[in-house]
Structure formats: structure tokens, C-alpha cells
Design an enzyme around this catalytic site. Structure first.
Site, short mmCIF file in Angstrom:
data_model
loop_
_atom_site.label_atom_id
_atom_site.label_comp_id
_atom_site.label_asym_id
_atom_site.label_seq_id
_atom_site.Cartn_x
_atom_site.Cartn_y
_atom_site.Cartn_z
N LYS A 1 -11.65 -5.82 -1.70
CA LYS A 1 -12.49 -4.62 -1.63
C LYS A 1 -11.93 -3.49 -2.47
CE LYS A 1 -14.10 -4.99 3.19
NZ LYS A 1 -13.01 -5.32 4.11
N LYS B 1 0.83 -1.21 0.00
CA LYS B 1 0.00 0.00 0.00
C LYS B 1 0.86 1.25 0.00
CE LYS B 1 -4.12 -2.10 1.85
NZ LYS B 1 -4.91 -2.44 3.02
N LYS C 1 -6.46 -12.30 -5.14
CA LYS C 1 -7.58 -12.50 -4.21
C LYS C 1 -8.72 -11.54 -4.53
CE LYS C 1 -6.49 -9.27 -0.55
NZ LYS C 1 -6.20 -8.91 0.80
P1 TYM Z 1 -10.69 -7.06 5.90
O1 TYM Z 1 -11.76 -6.06 6.25
O2 TYM Z 1 -9.81 -6.75 4.75
O3 TYM Z 1 -11.33 -8.48 5.64
C1 TYM Z 1 -12.25 -9.07 6.54
C2 TYM Z 1 -11.99 -10.58 6.60
O4 TYM Z 1 -12.21 -11.17 5.31
C3 TYM Z 1 -11.07 -11.95 4.95
N1 TYM Z 1 -10.91 -11.88 3.47
C4 TYM Z 1 -10.88 -12.93 2.67
N2 TYM Z 1 -10.97 -14.26 2.92
C5 TYM Z 1 -10.92 -15.11 1.86
N3 TYM Z 1 -10.78 -14.68 0.57
C6 TYM Z 1 -10.68 -13.36 0.28
N4 TYM Z 1 -10.55 -12.96 -0.98
C7 TYM Z 1 -10.73 -12.43 1.35
N5 TYM Z 1 -10.66 -11.08 1.42
C8 TYM Z 1 -10.77 -10.76 2.72
C9 TYM Z 1 -9.91 -11.31 5.67
O5 TYM Z 1 -8.82 -12.19 5.82
C10 TYM Z 1 -10.56 -10.94 7.00
O6 TYM Z 1 -10.58 -12.06 7.86
N6 TYM Z 1 -7.13 -6.07 9.28
C11 TYM Z 1 -8.39 -6.77 9.07
C12 TYM Z 1 -9.49 -6.32 10.02
C13 TYM Z 1 -9.13 -6.42 11.47
C14 TYM Z 1 -8.94 -7.62 12.22
C15 TYM Z 1 -8.61 -7.20 13.53
C16 TYM Z 1 -9.05 -8.98 11.90
C17 TYM Z 1 -8.89 -5.38 12.31
N7 TYM Z 1 -8.58 -5.84 13.54
C18 TYM Z 1 -8.37 -8.13 14.54
C19 TYM Z 1 -8.79 -9.90 12.93
C20 TYM Z 1 -8.45 -9.48 14.21
C21 TYM Z 1 -8.87 -6.50 7.66
O7 TYM Z 1 -8.51 -5.52 7.06
O8 TYM Z 1 -9.79 -7.37 7.20
#
Ligand code: TYM
Length: 333
Positions: A199, A112, A196
């Protein structure tokens, strides 16, 4: 019950199918056996510098999708990260225990920040994984259900926890384990099955948005890029496109991949796509109806989040006081 914690960033109007299959199905499956904390990572979402009104709306929309996806406020604690000030407070202490080089090695940060350049990259983007460590460690979470893309952040969380424990006392933090289910941990973009589903590539026709028109979703499945050959087999290395469709199929129908492969033996890719398009539509229609109900009653949504935050704050405060004491901060009288 052992605790778990996870979260999603409310950075779009809708979650996508990767979030649902990769993370939310696991959250739902774990909410009975664990004392589960599922948060809206609204503080993390500030790293994309969102429009304020959009962030507020997206936070409620994401909450509605949590509920529509089957998270139950009577069984799990659902809350917004910003409603629990201890997340930001613990984050500072942890930042003072995290190496600059260590944080700089996070691949999401490297990708990023390379795109945004050094003036466009904020300090918040750099400390993002430290806040994530605070989210997890505040609740003594033993397990963190996430997709593959969060593995490195979890590894950093473990390293920080172990460092703090060895410096300030072995029982300061529970060292969390990632819960990553291989076959669904990375759902791929339907137009580019080696990237992948994400978003941030919002223009891609390869992303299925949970709140978007189900007809568009069906079309995206039917026009998914598939592989050379015509045999339906689960082989992520050689057949990433078909394997991705099989992972989605298996997750949405709760059937083992091997069963589905057996059912489609001797059939063409097209047959699998047509069937999966129907399965996705049959999932999205009731999902969207439930989400709409919650969105029409924002007061009820806010009430659910207020209840969750009240419980989360009580638990988080106990951990924060323990940490403040261990690191030598004078307790207020
Ligand atoms: P985020 O918002 O990008 O994604 C939310 C969850 O979805 C999963 N994910 C996927 N799983 C499978 N295939 C995909 N293509 C895919 N895209 C997204 C992500 O792995 C995630 O589990 N940093 C985190 C949010 C967060 C968090 C935390 C997670 C903040 N604090 C504490 C766990 C514990 C994030 O940006 O997820």
C-alpha cells in the site's frame, strides 16, 4: 466453531491485489467453518497520521471492499476496531507484559522508524503489534489468516499469550496459530518481483488497486517485469516474475498452479500475461460494481458495522473481564 480473527488497515482509498489474493480469499474460504471476526483496523491506521475525513471515507471504502470480496455479514462478524473499546483496553494490559527489546525487534517497526527518524516515529508505531495482539487474543482466536508480512507480529502475539498464561493461569488466552498459505502469502510488485506489492509504494506501477480502472490493471499485468529465459515454470527463486503471475492466476481461477503450467507448456510469457490481464479485468469489473452498490448506501454499511460491533463487544468484554480479574484489578461493583 473455533474462532478466527483478521483485519486490514484502511490507509488507502483502495485495497490492492496482494490484500485480496493473500488475505481476503482465505477469509472468504474460512468464514463457514470458523466463527470469523474480520475487522477494519482503523485504530492501527492512526499510525500513519491520516487526514480525519480521509480516514472516515477509507474505513467505509474498505468495508465495501470486504463485502464486494465475498465476506458475508450473515456468516462472519464484520466490524470497525474503534467501535469495540476493549481492543484499546486490553492493549494496555498487554503492553505491560511486552518487553521493550522484544517490541523493538519487530522488523516492520525497525524499517518504518528508520525512515521516519526518532522524532517522526510515534509511540503508537512502536506499540502497534501489541494492539494487534489484543485484537486477536480478545476473541480467543485459534487461527489468524494473514500474509507472510504479518508472521513476526503473530509470533509476538503467541509469545505474549504464553507469558500471560504462565503468569496468570494457563487458560487466560488461547495461543493462536498463523494461517499463511505459502503460494499466495506474498504477492510481489509487478515492476519489482522481489518486493512485496504494498500500500505504501502507491506511486508504483507494480501495484494493482482493486477500485482503480480495470484497463490500468490489465496494462500493469501485460507490462509486468518477467525473468530471463522464456519457459513458463513455477520457480519463485529463479523466476520470481513469472511465478508471481502464476500465483495470481491460480488464485483468481481456483486452479492448481501445475495445471496452468501444463496448459502454457511451450508458450511464451506474453501469452500468459494476455490471458491473466483478461482474468484480472473479469474479476475487477463485478467486484467494483458490488463495491459501488455498498458505497452508494453508507447507511446500510454503517448498519452492518454496528451489528458486527455489538456482537464483537459482547465477546470482547467477557475476555477483558477475565484478564482484569487475573491480573488483580479490582472489579467495579
Ligand atoms: P495490512 O492492512 O497491511 O494488510 C492486510 C492483509 O493483507 C496481507 N498482505 C499481503 N498478502 C500477500 N501479498 C502481499 N503483497 C500483501 N500485502 C498485504 C497482509 O499480510 C494482511 O493479512 N497489521 C495488519 C492489520 C491487522 C491485523 C490484526 C491482522 C491489525 N490487527 C489482527 C491480523 C490480526 C496489517 O497492517 O495488514
Amino acid at each position: 466453531r473455533p474462532r478466527i480473527l483478521s483485519g486490514m488497515q484502511p490507509t488507502q482509498d483502495s485495497l490492492h491485489l496482494g490484500n485480496y489474493v493473500g488475505a481476503m480469499t482465505q477469509w472468504v474460504a474460512l468464514q463457514d467453518d470458523y466463527d470469523a471476526f474480520y475487522m477494519l483496523a482503523d485504530l492501527h491506521a492512526l499510525t500513519v497520521n491520516p487526514d480525519p475525513a480521509a480516514l472516515r471515507a477509507r474505513t467505509r471504502r474498505t468495508a465495501a471492499q470486504y463485502l464486494a470480496g465475498g465476506l458475508d455479514p450473515n456468516r462472519a462478524t464484520l466490524f470497525a476496531q474503534s467501535h469495540v473499546p476493549q481492543h484499546a483496553e486490553l492493549s494496555w494490559v498487554l503492553a505491560c507484559q511486552t518487553g521493550y527489546g522484544e517490541a523493538g525487534r519487530m522488523t516492520q517497526f525497525k524499517d518504518k522508524s528508520a525512515k521516519r527518524g526518532s522524532e517522526g516515529t510515534t509511540v503508537g508505531l512502536f506499540t502497534y503489534p501489541v494492539l494487534m495482539a489484543a485484537d486477536i487474543l480478545l476473541y480467543d482466536a485459534a487461527l489468524v489468516p494473514v500474509g507472510e508480512d504479518q508472521r513476526q507480529h503473530l509470533e509476538l502475539t503467541r509469545n505474549i499469550a504464553e507469558r500471560v498464561n504462565s503468569r496468570f493461569g494457563a487458560d487466560t488466552f488461547v495461543v493462536p496459530e498463523p494461517h499463511i498459505v505459502k503460494s499466495i502469502a506474498k504477492i510481489y510488485d509487478l515492476q519489482n518481483p522481489t518486493a512485496k506489492m504494498s500500500k505504501s509504494v502507491s506511486a508504483s506501477k507494480g501495484t494493482i488497486w482493486l477500485l482503480d480502472d480495470p484497463k490500468k490493471a490489465a496494462k500493469a499485468i501485460r507490462s509486468a517485469v518477467t525473468d530471463a529465459g522464456n519457459e513458463i515454470a513455477y520457480d519463485p527463486a529463479e523466476k520470481p516474475g513469472i511465478s508471481n503471475l502464476l500465483s495470481i492466476y491460480s488464485s483468481l481461477t481456483n486452479r492448481p498452479i501445475a495445471d496452468i503450467v501444463a496448459e502454457y507448456e511451450g508458450k511464451q510469457y506474453g501469452a500468459l500475461k494476455v490471458a491473466l490481464a483478461d482474468i484480472v479485468v473479469d474479476f475487477l469489473i463485478p467486484f467494483q460494481a458490488r463495491a459501488r452498490e455498498y458505497l452508494e448506501d453508507p447507511a446500510e454499511l454503517d448498519r452492518i458495522l454496528a451489528n458486527g460491533a455489538a456482537r464483537a463487544r459482547r465477546i470482547a468484554q467477557v475476555t477483558l473481564e477475565r484478564v482484569y480479574d487475573r491480573v488483580g484489578l479490582l472489579a467495579p461493583v
